[in-house]
Design a protein around this motif. Structure first.
Motif, mmCIF file in Angstrom:
data_model
loop_
_atom_site.group_PDB
_atom_site.id
_atom_site.type_symbol
_atom_site.label_atom_id
_atom_site.label_comp_id
_atom_site.label_asym_id
_atom_site.label_seq_id
_atom_site.Cartn_x
_atom_site.Cartn_y
_atom_site.Cartn_z
ATOM 1 N N LEU A 8 84.067 98.233 -9.579
ATOM 2 C CA LEU A 8 85.435 98.739 -9.674
ATOM 3 C C LEU A 8 85.545 99.847 -10.716
ATOM 4 C CD1 LEU A 8 87.502 95.421 -9.447
ATOM 5 C CD2 LEU A 8 87.415 97.265 -7.751
ATOM 6 N N ALA A 9 84.769 99.743 -11.786
ATOM 7 C CA ALA A 9 84.797 100.800 -12.809
ATOM 8 C C ALA A 9 84.286 102.118 -12.237
ATOM 9 C CB ALA A 9 83.960 100.376 -14.019
ATOM 10 N N TRP A 10 83.185 102.058 -11.507
ATOM 11 C CA TRP A 10 82.665 103.277 -10.871
ATOM 12 C C TRP A 10 83.627 103.797 -9.817
ATOM 13 C CZ3 TRP A 10 79.364 106.240 -13.010
ATOM 14 C CH2 TRP A 10 78.335 105.740 -13.789
ATOM 15 N N LEU A 11 84.258 102.894 -9.066
ATOM 16 C CA LEU A 11 85.239 103.318 -8.058
ATOM 17 C C LEU A 11 86.424 104.002 -8.731
ATOM 18 C CD1 LEU A 11 86.075 103.306 -5.070
ATOM 19 C CD2 LEU A 11 87.118 101.059 -5.457
ATOM 20 N N THR A 12 86.856 103.463 -9.887
ATOM 21 C CA THR A 12 87.956 104.070 -10.633
ATOM 22 C C THR A 12 87.602 105.474 -11.095
ATOM 23 O OG1 THR A 12 88.685 101.890 -11.406
ATOM 24 C CG2 THR A 12 89.450 103.815 -12.644
ATOM 25 N N ILE A 13 86.393 105.647 -11.614
ATOM 26 C CA ILE A 13 85.963 106.974 -12.074
ATOM 27 C C ILE A 13 85.944 107.962 -10.909
ATOM 28 C CG2 ILE A 13 84.007 108.265 -13.010
ATOM 29 C CD1 ILE A 13 83.343 105.761 -14.674
ATOM 30 N N GLY A 14 85.412 107.529 -9.757
ATOM 31 C CA GLY A 14 85.392 108.407 -8.584
ATOM 32 C C GLY A 14 86.783 108.799 -8.142
ATOM 33 N N PHE A 15 87.716 107.832 -8.135
ATOM 34 C CA PHE A 15 89.091 108.142 -7.755
ATOM 35 C C PHE A 15 89.732 109.109 -8.744
ATOM 36 C CE2 PHE A 15 93.497 107.096 -8.866
ATOM 37 C CZ PHE A 15 94.142 107.597 -7.739
ATOM 38 N N LEU A 16 89.494 108.886 -10.045
ATOM 39 C CA LEU A 16 90.118 109.740 -11.056
ATOM 40 C C LEU A 16 89.668 111.183 -10.952
ATOM 41 C CD1 LEU A 16 90.031 107.391 -14.190
ATOM 42 C CD2 LEU A 16 92.050 108.152 -12.912
ATOM 43 N N VAL A 17 88.426 111.406 -10.542
ATOM 44 C CA VAL A 17 87.950 112.783 -10.346
ATOM 45 C C VAL A 17 88.837 113.497 -9.336
ATOM 46 C CG1 VAL A 17 86.053 114.191 -9.471
ATOM 47 C CG2 VAL A 17 85.579 112.285 -11.016
ATOM 48 N N THR A 18 89.140 112.827 -8.238
ATOM 49 C CA THR A 18 89.996 113.440 -7.213
ATOM 50 C C THR A 18 91.440 113.543 -7.691
ATOM 51 O OG1 THR A 18 90.483 111.323 -6.119
ATOM 52 C CG2 THR A 18 88.499 112.489 -5.425
ATOM 53 N N ALA A 19 91.920 112.518 -8.416
ATOM 54 C CA ALA A 19 93.308 112.515 -8.865
ATOM 55 C C ALA A 19 93.577 113.642 -9.853
ATOM 56 C CB ALA A 19 93.649 111.167 -9.494
ATOM 57 N N VAL A 20 92.674 113.818 -10.811
ATOM 58 C CA VAL A 20 92.841 114.878 -11.803
ATOM 59 C C VAL A 20 92.843 116.249 -11.123
ATOM 60 C CG1 VAL A 20 91.663 116.061 -13.692
ATOM 61 C CG2 VAL A 20 91.916 113.589 -13.753
ATOM 62 N N VAL A 72 93.707 116.960 -7.947
ATOM 63 C CA VAL A 72 94.924 117.121 -7.149
ATOM 64 C C VAL A 72 96.124 117.446 -8.031
ATOM 65 C CG1 VAL A 72 96.585 115.881 -5.703
ATOM 66 C CG2 VAL A 72 94.141 115.705 -5.219
ATOM 67 N N VAL A 73 96.278 116.710 -9.144
ATOM 68 C CA VAL A 73 97.433 116.936 -10.015
ATOM 69 C C VAL A 73 97.339 118.303 -10.690
ATOM 70 C CG1 VAL A 73 98.648 116.111 -12.060
ATOM 71 C CG2 VAL A 73 97.778 114.475 -10.395
ATOM 72 N N TYR A 74 96.155 118.713 -11.082
ATOM 73 C CA TYR A 74 95.991 120.007 -11.743
ATOM 74 C C TYR A 74 96.362 121.152 -10.799
ATOM 75 C CZ TYR A 74 93.845 123.934 -14.170
ATOM 76 O OH TYR A 74 93.630 125.143 -14.795
ATOM 77 N N VAL A 75 95.961 121.036 -9.544
ATOM 78 C CA VAL A 75 96.230 122.095 -8.573
ATOM 79 C C VAL A 75 97.717 122.215 -8.278
ATOM 80 C CG1 VAL A 75 95.878 122.764 -6.160
ATOM 81 C CG2 VAL A 75 93.942 121.999 -7.524
ATOM 82 N N THR A 76 98.448 121.100 -8.326
ATOM 83 C CA THR A 76 99.853 121.111 -7.901
ATOM 84 C C THR A 76 100.860 121.106 -9.052
ATOM 85 O OG1 THR A 76 99.862 118.683 -7.758
ATOM 86 C CG2 THR A 76 99.279 119.905 -5.764
ATOM 87 N N MET A 77 100.434 120.940 -10.315
ATOM 88 C CA MET A 77 101.403 120.651 -11.371
ATOM 89 C C MET A 77 102.293 121.838 -11.739
ATOM 90 S SD MET A 77 99.052 120.343 -14.777
ATOM 91 C CE MET A 77 98.089 121.698 -15.424
ATOM 92 N N GLY A 78 101.845 123.068 -11.574
ATOM 93 C CA GLY A 78 102.693 124.203 -11.911
ATOM 94 C C GLY A 78 103.133 124.165 -13.358
ATOM 95 N N SER A 79 104.448 124.362 -13.615
ATOM 96 C CA SER A 79 104.990 124.376 -14.979
ATOM 97 C C SER A 79 105.725 123.095 -15.341
ATOM 98 C CB SER A 79 105.953 125.566 -15.148
ATOM 99 O OG SER A 79 105.303 126.794 -14.875
ATOM 100 N N SER A 80 105.623 122.067 -14.500
ATOM 101 C CA SER A 80 106.357 120.827 -14.733
ATOM 102 C C SER A 80 105.774 120.063 -15.918
ATOM 103 C CB SER A 80 106.294 119.942 -13.476
ATOM 104 O OG SER A 80 106.764 118.638 -13.758
ATOM 105 N N GLN A 81 106.658 119.714 -16.878
ATOM 106 C CA GLN A 81 106.232 118.919 -18.031
ATOM 107 C C GLN A 81 105.805 117.516 -17.596
ATOM 108 O OE1 GLN A 81 105.879 119.544 -21.246
ATOM 109 N NE2 GLN A 81 106.629 121.644 -21.325
#
Length: 345
Positions: free
Chosen positions: A23-35, A37-46
């Motif tokens: 589960l720890a490795w699965l979490t790390i793999g998911f976080l790579v994609t999550a970070v 996705v959020v970076y690409v879409t975050m724009g100027s939103s605080q």
């Protein structure tokens, strides 16, 4: 056989450890994609920036868990006679310190943005040739980053309790609460969409405050454990029941009159020192001491590093939780009920 130091894990804990590592490795793999996705879409939103920072911080607990588990498996050595179990406590402190630091920074950053009345622009993006409001992409990113961590956290919590692993518990607790981060981010984005510029900063403050709260709570538990506080449950809220169970097991021996133990949390396992007062006139044998130790060890896999010490009277200096069996000013070997001289005059 899987071990924590010299402690062999029972089958149930061994299976739990293997699943927790997956589960720890699965979490790390998911976080790579999550970070990403959020970076690409975050724009100027605080709010999106705060959510992105939290996702980055979320790497620390699973990595700390994997490193601590690897170190804790090493057997004791000349330089580390108690083993490497404290690696769990060190990992817990590292994770909580990162949370406190980043949480405090984000609270300041979001609060200053609110005071300055900054209006974050949320424009449009072209997706497959069609203009799309960027807010919808942000909301989709929040939904993606909010649901899987909740499921991962719920899967980790029972494993953390079985392994008595506070780093894994902190990771699971953070994951389980990630839906609040996602919900706060969505509310902030929708607020911008309807013209409430301050909603974004308020949502960011909510997320930042959640990060800071998690960090302070985990740091308090982690530091207390490293300072040899009495053994607590994995969530750090209650005294661990094994403390009473050890005393009850030793107290049931026919040759034992009184017993008191001090138990400290080494990480996954406990270090136990039990002081036993034999019944009057009984001469304790080595075989009886060995039987007492083995009886306590059979209670739970975490009780391995244990000593049983026969004494004339329970030493109140080392067992303050027992009450005033002996005043702190009493000389060594003084009888029960000894009264220290009154120095108030």
């Amino acid at each position: 056989m899987t071990r924590f130091g010299h402690t062999e894990l029972p089958d149930e804990q061994e299976r739990a450890l293997r699943r927790a590592v997956r589960l720890a490795w699965l979490t790390i793999g998911f976080l790579v994609t999550a970070v990403t996705v959020v970076y690409v879409t975050m724009g100027s939103s605080q709010a999106m920036k705060a959510a992105w920072a939290e996702d980055l911080l979320s790497f620390i607990p699973p990595i700390s868990f994997l490193v601590a588990t690897h170190l804790a498996s090493r057997p004791p050595s000349d330089t580390h006679p108690y083993g490497f179990h404290r690696a769990v406590g060190v990992g817990h402190v590292v994770a909580s310190t990162a949370l406190v630091t980043m949480g405090a920074f984000l609270v300041w950053d979001s609060g200053s943005g609110l005071l300055k009345a900054e209006h974050p622009p949320v424009g449009t993006m072209v997706v497959l040739g069609q203009p799309v409001w960027s807010g919808w992409l942000m909301i989709a990113a929040m939904v993606y980053t909010g649901i899987p961590p909740v499921l991962l956290g719920r899967a980790k919590l029972p494993l953390a309790e079985k392994l008595h692993d506070r780093v894994l518990f902190a990771d699971a607790d953070m994951n389980k609460a990630d839906w609040m981060t996602a919900a706060g981010g969505i509310v902030g984005i929708l607020g911008i969409g309807v013209g409430l510029w301050w909603a974004d900063a308020v949502a960011a403050l909510f997320i930042s405050g959640s990060i800071l709260h998690d960090g302070v709570r985990n740091m308090r538990v982690a530091v207390a454990a490293l300072m040899d506080s009495r053994a607590m449950t994995v969530d750090g809220k209650d005294e661990h029941p094994l403390m009473g169970q050890v005393d009850a097991a030793l107290g049931s021996l026919p040759w034992v009159d009184e017993v008191g133990s001090r138990v400290r949390d080494e990480g996954h396992v406990f270090h136990v020192e039990s002081f036993v007062v034999p019944v009057e006139g009984h001469q304790v044998t080595l075989a009886e001491l060995r039987e007492a130790r083995e009886r306590a060890i059979r209670l739970d896999w975490k009780v391995q590093d244990m000593v049983v010490v026969p004494v004339e009277d329970l030493p109140a200096r080392f067992l303050p939780g027992l009450g005033a069996a002996q005043d702190d000013d009493a000389p060594a070997g003084s009888p029960k009920g000894w009264d220290a001289p009154d120095r108030s005059r």
